[in-house]
Design an enzyme around this catalytic site. Structure first.
Site, PDB file in Angstrom:
ATOM      1  N   CYS A 172      45.949  45.732  31.110  1.00  0.00           N
ATOM      2  CA  CYS A 172      47.328  44.870  31.826  1.00  0.00           C
ATOM      3  C   CYS A 172      47.196  43.619  31.824  1.00  0.00           C
ATOM      4  O   CYS A 172      47.486  42.435  31.665  1.00  0.00           O
ATOM      5  CB  CYS A 172      47.686  45.324  33.046  1.00  0.00           C
ATOM      6  SG  CYS A 172      48.432  47.172  32.368  1.00  0.00           S
ATOM      7  N   CYS A 213      45.990  48.472  35.005  1.00  0.00           N
ATOM      8  CA  CYS A 213      44.435  48.582  34.717  1.00  0.00           C
ATOM      9  C   CYS A 213      43.814  47.231  33.872  1.00  0.00           C
ATOM     10  O   CYS A 213      44.758  46.206  34.001  1.00  0.00           O
ATOM     11  CB  CYS A 213      44.440  49.678  33.472  1.00  0.00           C
ATOM     12  SG  CYS A 213      45.398  49.331  32.263  1.00  0.00           S
ATOM     13  N   ASP A 216      20.369  21.185  57.288  1.00  0.00           N
ATOM     14  CA  ASP A 216      19.914  20.087  58.807  1.00  0.00           C
ATOM     15  C   ASP A 216      19.610  20.085  59.846  1.00  0.00           C
ATOM     16  O   ASP A 216      19.290  21.953  60.107  1.00  0.00           O
ATOM     17  CB  ASP A 216      21.736  19.834  58.843  1.00  0.00           C
ATOM     18  CG  ASP A 216      21.858  18.505  59.222  1.00  0.00           C
ATOM     19  OD1 ASP A 216      21.203  17.515  59.382  1.00  0.00           O
ATOM     20  OD2 ASP A 216      22.773  18.616  60.037  1.00  0.00           O
TER      21      ASP A 216
END
Length: 872
Positions: free
Chosen positions: A80, A77, A514
């Site tokens: 952790c 989870c 560009d």
């Protein structure tokens, strides 16, 4: 210091100190001083300051930083994730990003901190860790056995280990389900409760609680040893609490009496003569959590499918030609310069240049381009492309990690390892989530007991609180969406460097583009041909002009020659040129099939040149004069073709628009984005391109510094700016922008400065990238809304006794699966351009002569052949 006198003064003052010699540099404003150990740095500084100047030692060089990836096992989870990151951050100079979805930690650390120390730090936090094997990284070849034979690579070993773990989890779930389902059915259906049913359920539940739930218990115990509480802690405590209460009730509370019946209710009971047993909750919690995690793991595996598809494109072996002899060898033995063979249906082994043969290559899995690309001698090819036609011989130009496929895979991996801001917020919440839930469970249990409720009801409510909480959904909400989105982007030819790029693209409101190489192809080509009304005709004129340009190296000459070769009938060669002559700044001339052909500038200087027969050049007819003016007004280059002194045609040459440029700019406007054209070309050229694309804001003759200043000024006015470019001159603007987007065929400098790279040559990838970013961030927001909203709603319901622990377990498991399933929808996301291409493929495939799927329309030059009576 301001002059050489200052330098001399400082040197002399330092030289008065015993044993000190100094060299002072005015340009760098530094003094290099040799001194005995007895003279301290502070004394040297004080001496300079007494001379009337300031001084300080140069900053210490930063230690070399390395990046290491670890595979972290045992995380379940977001709590952790938070714990591992915090534990690694305690090591001096170390920063770490841990991803729950990929189960990897990307760690930046000083060279002095070894990988073994990092691994040990993770293990001290209660998790397993091992370095990501080199063969699992993009571009690295597999490991080979000591005897030279192909052995099992580290990547294969990792896959085998994961497969073994998956089989073990599947077997555990199957046995748990076989034992749990009878307990659930009997406990929930009072009519099925036979004599001593509770003892049968107890016997079936015991192995589920002990063996089936062992992964939760072991991880919870490991976390307890390291002072951590995770999702496994909640599941383990909930299971043990429900089973312990049931055991007490059976042995000491009277629930074990023969003939005992227990009604089933979704709400905890507040009273009753006989204590209830909650064996159904004790087995439902591990059953539903194991089921949810198995579904979640499979779904997470699906989010990384695009990355695995990219990795699968890499060839395992290759047929090389040595002295005319073909030999199949492992791909890791291929060297730059080797020539290898690609047969129809095979993948190109690595990046290279075709030396023999011709074919069409399917590059859709590499670049996202749906149309096959025709290649022949001199054509560049990309590793991973599929040969759809003839036999090719290719000279290897890059191998291993230097190939485009390896770079693409590496970019996708790096993107999936990063974290978005939303995810960091979720992980921070998850870091304190489990302790808060534990505190709530204890408080609620105490409150119910204090309010006079039965102990069994208080325990049931506490178990429901423990089980219903789900930090897993918080931890998976963002990374699974990013995994799916970056993978889908790679399939569409859109490569992002990290989650921050997707977040930035979502907020952009202005796009500075560009021109050359971005909106246009970047290569000069024929754009328009105007022939005299009663002349030789366009086909003959172009054939003669191309023939005379065979001896020219000028870009105009190469463009004319290339167009003439394309226009020539199949297998037809251009006639040879003799008496070739080139006049710098004017043009070329020569004899072709007995005719004097001149290709030159249509100005007074070239018009004054006499023909070889001594006759003056004829003046230009009106239609050709108009063609010259039209070309000049649009910024194109016009050349005049004369045959035997007679002006036959005016050819306009210039840069051509990229396929899809107009559609891309139009889509950007529809998405609410402001488009700006910034180019170093002239005003006329820029205006022509802008008018064709519908761009109203133009900045012509921009230097690289000017582009960067333009971006900075837009940002200062409150705009969020993205810059799209492909060249070295765009690198500064890309770096100054909120977001840089580079064309995949551009320079390494532009790609290195960009946050997003468009591998496809089609500019339609740009609006697709914007749409993908918006869809991804929308998915992340909906995931987080669900994850936070789920916990905000279910925790109070459990606390007030409105959730049975079994229902709570099912809801908790479903929440993670819903989040991952929502993210998986991104794998099938189709941009409008892809939908149009697929529809076009269906329509063209149903009739002869249809265009290739997704291919652009033939973009040849416009040809005007005016009759004598036509108006100019």
């Amino acid at each position: 210091m301001t002059c050489a006198a200052c330098v001399s003064r400082v040197e002399k003052r330092l030289a008065r100190m015993e044993g000190v010699t100094a060299t002072v540099n005015l340009a760098t404003e530094r003094a290099s001083i040799t001194h005995p150990p007895t003279v301290s740095t502070n004394e040297l500084i004080a001496t300079v300051e007494r001379t009337g100047y300031t001084a300080e030692p140069p900053p210490a060089p930063r230690p070399a930083m390395l990046t290491t990836e670890l595979t972290v096992g045992g995380m379940t989870c977001a709590a952790c994730v938070s714990r591992v990151e915090k534990r690694l951050a305690r090591v001096e100079g170390v920063t770490a990003t841990v991803n729950l979805a990929t189960e990897r930690a990307s760690i930046t650390h000083p060279a002095a901190v070894s990988v073994a120390e990092l691994t040990a730090t993770v293990e001290k936090a209660g998790y397993t860790a091992e370095p990501v094997p080199s063969s699992a990284r993009p571009g690295d070849a597999g490991k080979r056995g000591a005897d030279g034979t192909s052995g099992e690579s580290a990547d294969d070993a990792t896959k085998r280990k994961k497969a073994a773990v998956a089989r073990e989890e599947r077997d555990r779930l199957l046995i748990t389900a076989l034992l749990s389902i009878p307990v659930l059915v009997i406990s929930m259906a009072p009519g099925l409760q036979f004599r001593n049913w509770q003892w049968v359920c107890f016997v079936l539940s015991t192995p589920v609680v002990v063996w089936g739930s062992w992964p939760f218990h072991s991880r919870a115990a490991r976390g307890l040893r390291h002072g951590a509480a995770t999702m496994d802690t909640l599941v383990s405590l909930g299971t043990i609490a429900a089973f312990s209460w049931s055991t007490y009730a059976l042995f000491f509370g009277g629930a074990g009496k023969p003939g005992m019946e227990m009604p089933f209710t979704l709400l905890p009971s507040a009273s009753g003569d006989t204590p209830h047993v909650y064996l159904e909750a004790a087995v439902a919690v591990p059953l539903f959590v194991l089921t949810g995690r198995l579904c979640e793991a499979r779904a997470r595996h699906g989010t990384g499918s695009a990355l695995r598809a990219l990795a699968s494109l890499a060839a395992k072996d290759v047929v090389i030609r040595v002295g005319g002899v073909e030999q199949r060898v492992p791909i890791e033995q291929l060297q730059v310069g080797d020539r290898f063979v690609v047969r129809p249906g095979e993948r190109v082994a690595t990046d290279g240049v075709v030396t023999e043969g011709g074919s069409a290559l399917d590059m859709s899995l590499v670049t996202g381009e749906s149309a096959p690309v025709e290649v022949g001698p001199g054509s560049a090819v990309v590793g991973g492309a599929v040969n759809s036609g003839g036999l090719l011989e290719v000279r290897a130009e890059a191998v291993g990690a230097d190939t485009q496929l390896a770079r693409i895979t590496r970019l996708v991996e790096d993107a999936q390892a990063g974290k978005a801001k939303a995810q960091r917020l979720a992980d921070a919440v998850a870091g304190i989530f489990v302790p808060i839930v534990l505190a709530i469970a204890v408080t609620v249990c105490g409150f119910w007991l204090g309010a006079g409720a039965d102990p069994q009801a208080a325990v049931t409510v506490a178990v429901a609180v423990l089980v219903v909480a789900c930090p897993c959904a918080l931890g998976l909400a963002t990374p699974t969406a990013l995994l799916a989105a970056t993978g889908r982007g790679a399939q569409l030819g859109i490569l992002v460097k990290g989650p921050q790029a997707l977040e930035g693209l979502r907020r952009v409101d202005t796009i500075v583009m560009d021109k050359t190489g971005t909106l246009t192809i970047g290569v000069m080509g024929v754009t328009e041909i105007t022939c005299r009304a009663d002349g030789l005709g366009e086909e003959t004129v172009i054939r003669l002009a191309g023939a005379v340009e065979q001896g020219s190296e000028h870009p105009v000459g190469r463009a004319l020659l290339s167009h003439a070769r394309r226009a020539a009938p199949e297998d037809a060669e251009l006639p040879p040129v003799t008496e070739f002559a080139a006049t710098a700044g004017h043009g070329v001339s020569g004899q072709v099939t007995g005719r004097r052909v001149t290709v030159s500038r249509p100005d007074a200087a070239s018009a004054a040149v006499a023909a070889t027969d001594g006759s003056a050049e004829q003046p230009l007819p009106t239609e050709l004069v108009d063609a010259v003016r039209s070309a000049e007004s649009t910024g194109h280059t016009a050349v005049l073709v004369r045959v035997d002194g007679v002006p036959e045609a005016v050819v306009a040459l210039g840069d051509s628009l990229r396929p899809g440029s107009y559609r891309a700019v139009d889509h950007l406007r529809r998405l609410g984005l402001r488009t700006v054209l910034a180019t170093g070309d002239s005003e006329a050229t820029a205006r022509t391109v802008a008018d064709r694309l519908g761009v109203t804001e133009i900045h012509a003759r921009c230097t690289p510094e000017g582009k960067a200043e333009l971006v900075q000024s837009l940002r200062e006015r409150g705009h969020r700016v993205a810059v799209v470019g492909d060249g070295v001159n765009d690198a500064a603007a890309l770096a100054h922008a909120d977001l840089g987007i580079a064309m995949g065929g551009g320079t390494d400098a532009a790609i290195g400065a960009a946050d997003i790279t468009l591998v496809r040559e089609d500019m339609g990838a740009l609006p697709d990238a914007v749409r993908l970013a918006r869809r991804t961030l929308g998915t992340v927001r909906s995931n987080l809304a669900w994850a936070f909203g789920y916990n905000a709603v279910t925790l109070p319901l459990a606390a007030v006794g409105w959730l049975n622990p079994m229902v709570a377990a099912a809801a908790m498991s479903a929440s993670s699966v819903i989040v991952v399933g929502n993210s998986l929808r991104l794998r099938g996301w189709q941009p409008p351009s892809a939908k149009a291409a697929s529809g076009q493929a269906r329509s063209s495939g149903s009739r002869p002569g249809g265009r290739r799927p997704g291919g652009p329309r033939p973009s040849g030059p416009r040809v005007h052949a005016k009759t004598a009576g036509e108006q100019s």
